[in-house]
Design a protein around this motif. Structure first.
Motif: not given
Length: 649
Positions: A447-451, A586-593, A601-604
């Protein structure tokens, strides 16, 4: 033909000032681009040396001195490149390793063990092979030249020969290569010093102590660290140890972190003051506020990474790759233990060491530690790690001299070419497998890291598409964000092309830049109470320039909603808590915009046109099929029963 502005639009986002991220993708893009320049410089050095060896050597042996009063430092030009400019190369390597350790792939510590041990195994086996071939010869001292991987060239070769859309594979290679670099510099400092001076080493250690003290006091003034770095470089240089180690140490001491909310809010306030009163003083304050919001690690990488990739390493190649390839050298190389040792160590020893160590760690740990990619991909990482050009040349120039050095350089060039060919053969053979076997060979079952920190919950989240789909696409969006409006038809096309995809919208109203975004989000929630979330969602994105209270009320009337209930929901602001939950996630998941997409679950990262999103979805399908614990009703972290679903188009 698509215009440049349109192409940029597919990857543009409205920036959120609460979080910051430094994706691996930009690092890889710089490395692979710089690899082309390095190859050009190496070819130029070979041509230059073979056309006029005397002019080549006379240029790089030219003395260059710095003198202040009676104090004087004098070295030839090759030394200033190899031990001066290359300090920036290893500074970048240290910065990248520290960033990966603090906020990147290695932040999950158990993921560090296998690639770190594989990197060590990928050094020990080549060293053993080289020493076995050079046993009884004075050239055995050159064992350090077969240790390290050239990160830039290896990533460039992987981009050319390897599979597309495999960030895990590139991340695994980057980790192994950086571990190589760290150990190689330690060996260079310890095993190959010239006229060691204990006093100078003590002075250098004291300077590093001052660096730690200054950092502990919270000093963030860059020139202070630059001055201390120069002082440490001079002290280490006088100690007899290669001063490039200073760059690596300074990089590893530089923290990477996402900016705090307080820093971002101060930066936003200072910029707002400048917008209201554009004076030079407020401009300086705004610039300083924006700069201080970023971690020193990220700022230094942005500054020095292009310099290292496009200037420093190519200059190093130009200064060191020039050897005269004539009949005499070729005749010696065939039987030379140095040349044979280097070639066999890199082309055979590197992949053997990496693959064998990875297999042993996986077996002995009972599969608790296993590669993040498939086993044929591990083989590909091993073969491409046989490209040791830059650091190999650096250590060879310290360990060997005369004809032995020329033979080592020739072996390094041959090994670089040989490792590239073997890598091409490996991935070519993978490409001939059936799709299912190829996917397993490249991706494995890890499994990859879940973002995405807050899992998808069908009882809470707004969804459209197939509820029991194996792939879930989550978008954090803002109804007033023009880029979200641009992404909307792409999402519709994606759902039309893939029947087994479910799509989730989460709110991230960026009120600092979009004054109507919060109101629009609350209107969507009010419509959702009447089962019309997606209908309102579509209208809001279709009319992003008309989001006033009267406008959204008109949309509710157009949809045939109960206007009294809609007004009451809006007046009492009943959707505020629900929207705030999305913002917190969004804050917890490191969303920037906005828009920001997560796929299973993995950021694109990167573009969100239909080609890029489709490729990411296909990769997610492939990974989902390989998971032994995969259940088709649990693709995003929650049971796909109930919830709210809307039409796919």
């Amino acid at each position: 033909m698509t215009s440049d502005n349109t192409q940029r639009g597919w990857s543009a986002r409205t920036i959120w000032d609460r979080r910051f991220d430094a994706p691996l993708r930009s690092f890889l893009r710089t490395e692979t681009g710089g690899a082309r320049v390095v190859l050009i410089a190496a070819v130029a050095a070979l041509v230059w040396a073979n056309l006029s060896e005397s002019s080549y050597e006379s240029v790089w042996s030219t003395s260059f001195s710095i003198q202040l009063g009676d104090w004087r430092v004098s070295h030839d030009l090759r030394f200033w490149v190899n031990s001066g400019l290359m300090t920036f190369f290893f500074l970048v390597a240290g910065l990248e390793l520290r960033r990966e350790f603090d906020i990147g792939e290695l932040r999950e510590r158990r993921r560090l063990a296998l690639p770190m041990l594989a990197g060590v195994g990928g050094m020990l086996v080549p060293i053993a092979i080289y020493l076995a071939i050079n046993a009884g010869h004075t050239t055995a001292a050159g064992w350090g030249a077969v240790m390290a991987t050239d990160t830039a060239l290896a990533l460039g070769a992987l981009a050319v020969f390897g599979p597309r859309f495999s960030e895990r594979l590139r991340g695994f290679l980057l980790t192994v290569a950086v571990v190589d670099d760290v150990v190689a510099i330690a060996v260079l400092a310890i095993a190959y010093p010239h006229h060691p001076s204990l006093t100078a080493l003590v002075v250098a250690a004291a300077i590093f102590g001052v660096v730690l003290l200054v950092r502990g006091c919270g000093v963030r003034f860059g020139p202070v660290y630059a001055l201390l770095g120069v002082a440490a470089w001079l002290a280490v240089s006088m100690s007899g140890v290669d001063p490039v180690a200073v760059g690596l140490v300074m990089g590893l001491l530089t923290y990477a972190y996402a900016p705090g909310r307080g820093d971002l809010q101060r930066a936003s306030d200072q910029f707002r003051l400048f917008r209201e009163q554009p004076t030079p003083q407020l401009a300086r304050m705004a610039r300083a506020g924006l700069t201080s919001a970023l971690s020193p690690n990220e700022r230094l990488q942005t500054l020095y990474h292009p310099l290292a990739s496009y200037v420093v390493v190519p200059l190093f190649a130009l200064a060191n790759a020039g050897i005269v390839i004539d009949g005499d050298l070729l005749a010696r190389a065939v039987t030379s233990p140095v040349t044979v040792g280097v070639v066999v160590a890199y082309v055979v020893g590197k992949p053997a060491g990496i693959v064998a160590t990875a297999w042993l760690v996986t077996r002995l740990s009972g599969n608790r530690f296993r590669p993040p990619v498939g086993w044929l991909a591990v083989v590909g990482v091993g073969t491409v790690s046989g490209i040791g050009f830059t650091v190999a040349l650096l250590i060879a120039t310290h360990a060997l001299s005369g004809p032995a050095l020329d033979e080592a350089k020739f072996g390094i060039l041959v090994a670089t070419l040989g490792a590239s060919v073997v890598t091409w053969l490996v991935f070519r053979s993978v490409g001939r497998l059936s799709p299912a076997r190829r996917t397993r060979a490249l991706l494995g079952v890890t499994e990859g890291i879940v973002d995405l920190m807050l899992p998808v919950d069908p009882d809470r989240d707004h969804m459209r598409g197939s509820l029991d789909a194996p792939v879930t696409v989550v978008e954090y969006g803002d109804f007033e964000c023009p880029y979200c409006g641009q992404a909307e038809p792409v999402v519709r096309e994606l759902l039309a092309d893939f029947a087994n995809v479910r799509y989730v919208w989460r709110h991230l109203p960026l009120t600092d830049v979009h004054p109507h975004a919060q109101l629009a989000a609350e209107a969507a929630e009010a419509a959702g109470e009447q089962g019309a979330f997606w209908e309102m969602h579509d209208l809001l994105l279709a009319h992003q320039d008309a989001l006033n209270p009267a406008d959204v009320l008109g949309y509710a009337e157009q949809l045939g909603l109960d206007l009294d209930g809609f007004r009451e929901h809006m007046v009492k602001r009943m959707g505020v808590d629900r929207i705030a939950e999305d913002v917190d996630s969004a804050d917890l998941s490191g969303v920037t915009g906005t828009p920001t997409f997560f796929i299973n679950g993995r950021r694109h990262h990167g573009a969100y046109d239909i080609a890029a999103l489709s490729a990411a979805v296909k990769a997610a399908f492939a990974s989902a099929k390989l998971r032994p614990e995969y259940h088709p009703r649990d693709p995003g972290g929650g049971e796909a029963g109930g919830g709210e679903a809307g039409p796919a188009s």
